[in-house]
Write an enzyme that holds these catalytic residues in place. Structure first.
Site, PDB file in Angstrom:
ATOM      1  N   ARG A  15       2.455 -15.034  13.914  1.00 28.64           N
ATOM      2  CA  ARG A  15       1.427 -14.165  14.472  1.00 28.64           C
ATOM      3  C   ARG A  15       0.184 -15.000  14.824  1.00 28.64           C
ATOM      4  O   ARG A  15       0.042 -16.125  14.366  1.00 28.64           O
ATOM      5  CB  ARG A  15       1.045 -13.065  13.462  1.00 28.64           C
ATOM      6  CG  ARG A  15       2.108 -12.002  13.299  1.00 28.64           C
ATOM      7  CD  ARG A  15       1.768 -11.003  12.204  1.00 28.64           C
ATOM      8  NE  ARG A  15       1.799 -11.615  10.898  1.00 28.64           N
ATOM      9  CZ  ARG A  15       1.480 -10.991   9.756  1.00 28.64           C
ATOM     10  NH1 ARG A  15       1.085  -9.726   9.787  1.00 28.64           N
ATOM     11  NH2 ARG A  15       1.549 -11.616   8.608  1.00 28.64           N
ATOM     12  N   LYS A  75      -3.431 -14.807   8.550  1.00 32.36           N
ATOM     13  CA  LYS A  75      -3.207 -15.002   7.123  1.00 32.36           C
ATOM     14  C   LYS A  75      -4.419 -15.636   6.456  1.00 32.36           C
ATOM     15  O   LYS A  75      -5.288 -16.223   7.111  1.00 32.36           O
ATOM     16  CB  LYS A  75      -2.000 -15.934   6.909  1.00 32.36           C
ATOM     17  CG  LYS A  75      -0.684 -15.339   7.330  1.00 32.36           C
ATOM     18  CD  LYS A  75      -0.394 -14.020   6.662  1.00 32.36           C
ATOM     19  CE  LYS A  75       0.418 -14.177   5.405  1.00 32.36           C
ATOM     20  NZ  LYS A  75       0.849 -12.851   4.882  1.00 32.36           N
ATOM     21  N   TYR A  94      -6.977 -11.572   7.042  1.00 36.72           N
ATOM     22  CA  TYR A  94      -6.501 -11.092   5.744  1.00 36.72           C
ATOM     23  C   TYR A  94      -6.832 -12.145   4.696  1.00 36.72           C
ATOM     24  O   TYR A  94      -6.625 -13.339   4.932  1.00 36.72           O
ATOM     25  CB  TYR A  94      -4.968 -10.893   5.755  1.00 36.72           C
ATOM     26  CG  TYR A  94      -4.504  -9.702   6.551  1.00 36.72           C
ATOM     27  CD1 TYR A  94      -4.878  -8.409   6.188  1.00 36.72           C
ATOM     28  CD2 TYR A  94      -3.662  -9.857   7.636  1.00 36.72           C
ATOM     29  CE1 TYR A  94      -4.430  -7.311   6.911  1.00 36.72           C
ATOM     30  CE2 TYR A  94      -3.216  -8.753   8.367  1.00 36.72           C
ATOM     31  CZ  TYR A  94      -3.609  -7.486   7.997  1.00 36.72           C
ATOM     32  OH  TYR A  94      -3.171  -6.388   8.712  1.00 36.72           O
ATOM     33  N   HIS A  96      -6.721 -11.208   0.723  1.00 32.72           N
ATOM     34  CA  HIS A  96      -5.994 -10.901  -0.530  1.00 32.72           C
ATOM     35  C   HIS A  96      -6.447 -11.814  -1.668  1.00 32.72           C
ATOM     36  O   HIS A  96      -5.653 -12.579  -2.243  1.00 32.72           O
ATOM     37  CB  HIS A  96      -4.472 -10.998  -0.318  1.00 32.72           C
ATOM     38  CG  HIS A  96      -3.950  -9.999   0.683  1.00 32.72           C
ATOM     39  ND1 HIS A  96      -3.886  -8.646   0.420  1.00 32.72           N
ATOM     40  CD2 HIS A  96      -3.508 -10.149   1.950  1.00 32.72           C
ATOM     41  CE1 HIS A  96      -3.409  -8.013   1.476  1.00 32.72           C
ATOM     42  NE2 HIS A  96      -3.185  -8.894   2.413  1.00 32.72           N
ATOM     43  N   GLU A 118      -8.079  -6.463   4.845  1.00 33.16           N
ATOM     44  CA  GLU A 118      -7.427  -5.460   3.982  1.00 33.16           C
ATOM     45  C   GLU A 118      -8.407  -4.564   3.226  1.00 33.16           C
ATOM     46  O   GLU A 118      -7.974  -3.554   2.663  1.00 33.16           O
ATOM     47  CB  GLU A 118      -6.462  -6.132   2.991  1.00 33.16           C
ATOM     48  CG  GLU A 118      -7.090  -6.939   1.863  1.00 33.16           C
ATOM     49  CD  GLU A 118      -7.430  -8.382   2.257  1.00 33.16           C
ATOM     50  OE1 GLU A 118      -7.308  -8.732   3.438  1.00 33.16           O
ATOM     51  OE2 GLU A 118      -7.835  -9.152   1.372  1.00 33.16           O
ATOM     52  N   SER A 134       1.653  -1.584   8.178  1.00 31.97           N
ATOM     53  CA  SER A 134       2.513  -0.592   7.518  1.00 31.97           C
ATOM     54  C   SER A 134       3.338   0.161   8.559  1.00 31.97           C
ATOM     55  O   SER A 134       4.500   0.495   8.317  1.00 31.97           O
ATOM     56  CB  SER A 134       1.663   0.399   6.714  1.00 31.97           C
ATOM     57  OG  SER A 134       1.180  -0.209   5.544  1.00 31.97           O
ATOM     58  N   VAL A 239       6.409   3.633  -1.598  1.00 26.80           N
ATOM     59  CA  VAL A 239       5.326   4.238  -2.386  1.00 26.80           C
ATOM     60  C   VAL A 239       4.173   3.259  -2.524  1.00 26.80           C
ATOM     61  O   VAL A 239       4.337   2.049  -2.413  1.00 26.80           O
ATOM     62  CB  VAL A 239       5.791   4.658  -3.809  1.00 26.80           C
ATOM     63  CG1 VAL A 239       6.935   5.646  -3.738  1.00 26.80           C
ATOM     64  CG2 VAL A 239       6.172   3.462  -4.632  1.00 26.80           C
ATOM     65  N   LEU A 240       3.008   3.806  -2.757  1.00 23.11           N
ATOM     66  CA  LEU A 240       1.843   2.966  -3.084  1.00 23.11           C
ATOM     67  C   LEU A 240       0.942   3.746  -4.020  1.00 23.11           C
ATOM     68  O   LEU A 240       0.584   4.896  -3.740  1.00 23.11           O
ATOM     69  CB  LEU A 240       1.068   2.588  -1.812  1.00 23.11           C
ATOM     70  CG  LEU A 240      -0.202   1.768  -2.057  1.00 23.11           C
ATOM     71  CD1 LEU A 240       0.124   0.399  -2.640  1.00 23.11           C
ATOM     72  CD2 LEU A 240      -1.001   1.582  -0.776  1.00 23.11           C
ATOM     73  N   VAL A 267      10.271  -1.655   0.841  1.00 24.27           N
ATOM     74  CA  VAL A 267       9.091  -2.109   1.596  1.00 24.27           C
ATOM     75  C   VAL A 267       7.936  -2.388   0.628  1.00 24.27           C
ATOM     76  O   VAL A 267       7.093  -3.250   0.868  1.00 24.27           O
ATOM     77  CB  VAL A 267       8.675  -1.057   2.649  1.00 24.27           C
ATOM     78  CG1 VAL A 267       7.528  -1.578   3.505  1.00 24.27           C
ATOM     79  CG2 VAL A 267       9.850  -0.677   3.537  1.00 24.27           C
ATOM     80  N   ASP A 270       5.891  -5.978  -1.706  1.00 29.84           N
ATOM     81  CA  ASP A 270       4.653  -6.778  -1.788  1.00 29.84           C
ATOM     82  C   ASP A 270       3.746  -6.292  -2.915  1.00 29.84           C
ATOM     83  O   ASP A 270       2.773  -6.957  -3.268  1.00 29.84           O
ATOM     84  CB  ASP A 270       3.914  -6.790  -0.439  1.00 29.84           C
ATOM     85  CG  ASP A 270       3.453  -5.415  -0.003  1.00 29.84           C
ATOM     86  OD1 ASP A 270       4.010  -4.403  -0.490  1.00 29.84           O
ATOM     87  OD2 ASP A 270       2.514  -5.342   0.808  1.00 29.84           O
ATOM     88  N   ALA A 299       9.234  -9.611   1.949  1.00 26.46           N
ATOM     89  CA  ALA A 299       7.851  -9.327   1.557  1.00 26.46           C
ATOM     90  C   ALA A 299       6.896  -9.292   2.754  1.00 26.46           C
ATOM     91  O   ALA A 299       5.847  -8.646   2.680  1.00 26.46           O
ATOM     92  CB  ALA A 299       7.392 -10.370   0.539  1.00 26.46           C
TER      93      ALA A 299
END
Ligand code: NAD
Length: 363
Positions: A15, A75, A94, A96, A118, A134, A239-240, A267, A270, A299
């Site tokens: 990307r 990234k 991003y 993280h 994020e 997502s 789910v999250l 999914v 991660d 991931a």
């Protein structure tokens, strides 16, 4: 403002921070953009396209970092990139940071202004710069699952939509948020028999209104997970629970009793995964088998469709990048509380509470 786009250097990251169309918007707004040579070449964005959009191509990342006032990436910066940042420079990507003390220390040392995609929010408390990825992962989950249901890929040899005279496959989607909704859209579109589970009744009501009778919307209990999983050909984990590791909803015991050759796509891997038997995999080697059930747990799913993901990401980040370029970081951040939520590190300090708490910085 002089905006710089370096080539991503993380392993297998294709990307790029801005598409040529994104560059054109910035240039039309009166900004200058420098782009590292070949940064988008492998996904169909050639240097010539960036030049046509008004960018200047430079030969090395160092020149991008040395000259640009704002760096736009995908990234988190690798150590060699962090060390090229300087005081007052803006980094928009991003990050993280919470699980990454080394990167945090390097960004603090750089004294740069680091805005993380994020943690930028919207007026409804959503995460507008995470949502596109997502959406990609949700749509891709069914495509990947359908492929692995084929016999040669280890699956049972089932066609999702069936054919006239043969019933369609059963798909269970656990979690009806952004990923789950997009997965449902593709699975329903392919003619599967689709059930979605969520813990949120308002969410189930919205899904029911949106899909009508084409989607079976069911409240998520242990009983529902078990009974639907046992009859499914494919299960998607989506789910999250914000800020927490994913709950293990599909246990090893349930997996061992599922159809042999069924496919499970986690999914939520991660966030640790929502199936007990999940472990992260890569695009090079995406699946493994437990008790006859094919597991797909990549991931970074959006990286597999880097061209679409780059366009989706630029669509979401560009309005913010324009605000920052037009006003400068300080005014853009003060004018927009949603963007301000993205500020993680500034002038040698951690400025995002969850990161400061996780890594023991003063806040
Ligand atoms: P979201 O917040 O939009 O949706 C999560 C949904 O899960 C919510 O609707 C919530 O009510 C529901 N939920 C919570 N507990 C549940 C339970 N016990 N049973 C059923 N539903 C439950 O989140 P999202 O954007 O859809 O992301 C889902 C996951 O996918 C996250 O872990 C995210 O990090 C991950 N993700 C992974 C990739 C990848 O490449 N693997 C890419 C993008 C997103």
């Amino acid at each position: 403002m002089l905006v710089g786009v370096p080539k991503e250097i993380k392993n297998h990251e294709y990307r790029v921070g801005l598409t040529p169309a994104g560059v054109r918007e910035l240039v039309d707004a009166g900004h200058q953009v420098i782009v590292e040579t070949l940064c988008g070449d492998s996904i169909g964005f050639s240097d010539d396209m960036y030049v046509s959009a008004g960018a200047e191509i430079v030969s090395a990342a160092k020149e991008v970092f040395d000259r640009a006032e704002m760096i736009v990436k995908v990234k988190e910066p690798q150590p060699v990139e962090c060390k090229m940042l300087r005081a007052g420079q803006i980094l928009f990507t991003y990050l993280h940071l919470a699980p990454d003390p080394q990167q945090t220390e390097l960004l603090v040392a750089s004294k740069a202004t680091c805005i993380a995609y994020e943690t930028v929010v919207d007026n409804n408390g959503g995460l507008p710069l995470l949502a596109p990825m997502s959406e990609v992962a949700g749509r891709m989950s069914i495509q990947a699952g359908a492929h692995h249901l084929e016999k040669a890929q280890g699956g049972l040899g089932t066609l999702l939509g069936g054919v006239p005279g043969v019933a369609p496959a059963k798909v269970l989607i656990i979690g009806g948020g952004v990923v789950g909704t997009q997965a449902a859209r593709i699975a329903v579109g392919m003619g599967a028999n689709v059930t979605i589970l969520d813990r949120s009744l308002p969410r189930l009501r919205q899904l029911d209104a949106e899909f009508g009778g084409t989607l079976n919307c069911v409240y998520s209990t242990t009983e529902a997970v078990e009974s639907y999983a046992l009859e499914s050909d494919m299960v998607v984990g989506a789910v999250l629970i914000p800020g927490a590791a994913a709950p293990k909803l599909l246990t090893r015991d349930i997996i061992s009793r599922m159809k042999k050759g069924a496919v499970v796509v986690d999914v939520a891997i991660d966030q640790g995964g929502c199936f007990e038997t999940s472990k992260p995999t890569t695009h090079e080697n995406p699946t493994y088998v437990v008790d006859g059930v094919v597991h797909y747990c990549v991931a970074n799913m959006p990286g597999g469709v880097a061209r679409t993901s780059t366009m989706a990401l630029t669509n979401a980040t560009l309005p913010f990048a324009l605000q920052i370029a037009n006003k400068g970081a300080a005014k853009a951040l003060l004018d927009d509380a949603n963007l301000l939520e993205g500020l993680n590190v500034h002038d040698g300090k951690v400025t995002y509470k969850a990161v400061a708490d996780a890594l023991g910085y003063e806040f």
